[in-house]
Design an enzyme around this catalytic site. Sequence first.
Site, PDB file in Angstrom:
ATOM      1  N   LYS A 196       4.159  -3.008  -6.496  1.00 55.90           N
ATOM      2  CA  LYS A 196       3.181  -2.588  -5.658  1.00 55.90           C
ATOM      3  C   LYS A 196       3.726  -3.842  -3.941  1.00 55.90           C
ATOM      4  O   LYS A 196       5.208  -4.407  -4.032  1.00 55.90           O
ATOM      5  CB  LYS A 196       2.241  -3.139  -5.486  1.00 55.90           C
ATOM      6  CG  LYS A 196       1.498  -2.593  -6.727  1.00 55.90           C
ATOM      7  CD  LYS A 196       1.255  -1.556  -6.643  1.00 55.90           C
ATOM      8  CE  LYS A 196       0.151  -0.483  -7.260  1.00 55.90           C
ATOM      9  NZ  LYS A 196       1.350  -0.127  -9.104  1.00 55.90           N
TER      10      LYS A 196
HETATM   11  C1  PLP Z   1      -3.355   3.639  -8.449  1.00 56.13           C
HETATM   12  C2  PLP Z   1      -3.386   2.150  -9.239  1.00 56.13           C
HETATM   13  N1  PLP Z   1      -4.737   2.019 -10.045  1.00 56.13           N
HETATM   14  C3  PLP Z   1      -5.488   0.881 -10.765  1.00 56.13           C
HETATM   15  C4  PLP Z   1      -3.883   0.347 -11.039  1.00 56.13           C
HETATM   16  C5  PLP Z   1      -3.749  -1.182 -11.817  1.00 56.13           C
HETATM   17  O1  PLP Z   1      -3.549  -1.976 -11.641  1.00 56.13           O
HETATM   18  P1  PLP Z   1      -2.703  -3.500 -12.223  1.00 56.13           P
HETATM   19  O2  PLP Z   1      -1.444  -2.834 -12.800  1.00 56.13           O
HETATM   20  O3  PLP Z   1      -3.098  -4.327 -11.382  1.00 56.13           O
HETATM   21  O4  PLP Z   1      -3.637  -3.807 -13.421  1.00 56.13           O
HETATM   22  C6  PLP Z   1      -2.262   0.835 -10.452  1.00 56.13           C
HETATM   23  C7  PLP Z   1      -1.637  -0.363 -11.015  1.00 56.13           C
HETATM   24  O5  PLP Z   1       0.061   1.005 -11.296  1.00 56.13           O
HETATM   25  C8  PLP Z   1      -2.777   2.365  -9.941  1.00 56.13           C
HETATM   26  O6  PLP Z   1      -1.219   2.744  -9.140  1.00 56.13           O
END
Ligand code: PLP
Length: 395
Positions: A196
Site C-alpha cells: 500500500k
Molecule cells: C480494496 C481493499 N479493501 C480492503 C483490503 C484489506 O486490507 P488489509 O490487508 O489491510 O486488511 C484491501 C487489501 O488489499 C483492499 O485492497
Amino acid sequence: MSKRAAPVAPVRAKDRFLVFGAPDIHDEEIREVVSTLESGWLGTGPRVARFEREFSSYVGAPHASALNSCTAALHLSLLAAGLRPGDEVITSALTFCATVNAVIHAGATPVLADVDPRTMNLDPEDVARKVTRRTKALLPVHFAGRPCDMDALMAIAQRHELVVIEDCAHAIETEWRGRHAGTIGDFGCFSFYVTKNVATGEGGMVVNRREEDAFRIRVLGLHGMSKDAWKRFGDDGYKHYQVVAAGFKYNMMDLQAAIGIHQLARVEPAWRRRREIWNRYDEAFAGLPLTCPAEPDADTRHAFHLYTVLVDETKAGLTRDAFLEGMTQEGIGVGVHYLALPEHPHYRETLGWRPDDTPHATRIGRRTVSLPISPKLTDEDVSDVITAVRRTLGD
Ligand SMILES: Cc1ncc(COP(=O)(O)O)c(C=O)c1O
C-alpha cells in the site's frame, strides 16, 4: 504464452525479478524499529498514539484509531455503525474479498452493485437500484486510488438514511472535490499492507467523526477492555481494566507504527514519484493494443495506487492470463485487482452471486493486469516494465 517465437533472454534475469508492490523502506524506518525494540515497548504504545495523531492530521479527520489491518478497520466500523443480522450493505463487485468478508463477519449481508466501466468505481445508478428496505449502509471502494462519485453516493445515503463506510485501502492521498477520502462518509478505513501507499507490513486505520464511535472502535479492537487498557503495564503503576464487550485482538503494535510514522512523512514525495511513473506508462503504452486507466477526474486527487491495463484478447492477440505469464517470464511481477467477487465459489454458493449480474466488473476482472508502480522503482526499472509489456505483446 507470449507471442514471441524464439526464446530470448528475459528483460530481467531471475535474480533481478521485479517484485510487484515492493515497499520503499528507508533508514529512518529501520532506525525507528531498532529504537522501538530497544525501548522494550513493542506493543500498542506511544508510537501508535503518534501515528494516529499524524494520520488524523494528514487526512483532516477528528479521530483516527490504528488497528492491525484495514479488514479489522472495516469490521469494527460496521460494528460501530450498529449493523444487525438481516441488514444489507451495498458495495462494489470489483474489490478485494476483505471488503465483503468484513460485512459477513459483522453479521450483515453484502449486496453487490456494478462499477462504471470507465472509473471502475461503484456506479451510483446501480447502487440506487440495489437499495431495499433492509439496506443500512453503503461501502464505496476508491478503486486504485480514484475517488468514487461521493456526491451521488452521499445523496443516496441521505435519501435512505444509510451509514457510509469508505474503503480507502487504495486511497491514502485521494480527494474528492477538496475533501479527503475517508472523511466524507461516517467512517474511512485505510490499509498499510506491504503493497500500500503507506506500508507497515500489516496495519490499518479507521478515521471518523464521532467521539463515541472512536471510543467503541478502540475498545472493540483490544479485547473489549475499558479505556486505555494498553497503558496497564506503563511506568505509572498497574491499571485494572474492565471488559465491557467481547472484543477482538485488532490493535496495532508500536513496531508497526515505527515504520508508519516515517512512511507517512514521505507520503507526498512517494505520491509524486508514482504520478511520474503513471505518466511514463501512459505515454509508452499509447499506441499499444491495451486499454490504459482513464485520466484522473477533474477536481479530484487520484492516489495512483494501481496502474491497471486491460488486455482484450481480440485486440491484443493473447489472453490476459498469457499476458501475466509473459510478464512473469520477462522478470516483472504483476497483479490482478480483481477478479469480480461473483467469480469466487464461496460467494456463488452462499449468496447466489452470478458473474452476469455485475457485467462490467466481470469483464474488467477477466482482462485486468496491474503493473508495478511502487515509488521504489528506478527509471531503469520503469523502462524494463515498458520493454516487457512491448515484448509480451509482440510489439
Ligand atoms: C480494496 C481493499 N479493501 C480492503 C483490503 C484489506 O486490507 P488489509 O490487508 O489491510 O486488511 C484491501 C487489501 O488489499 C483492499 O485492497
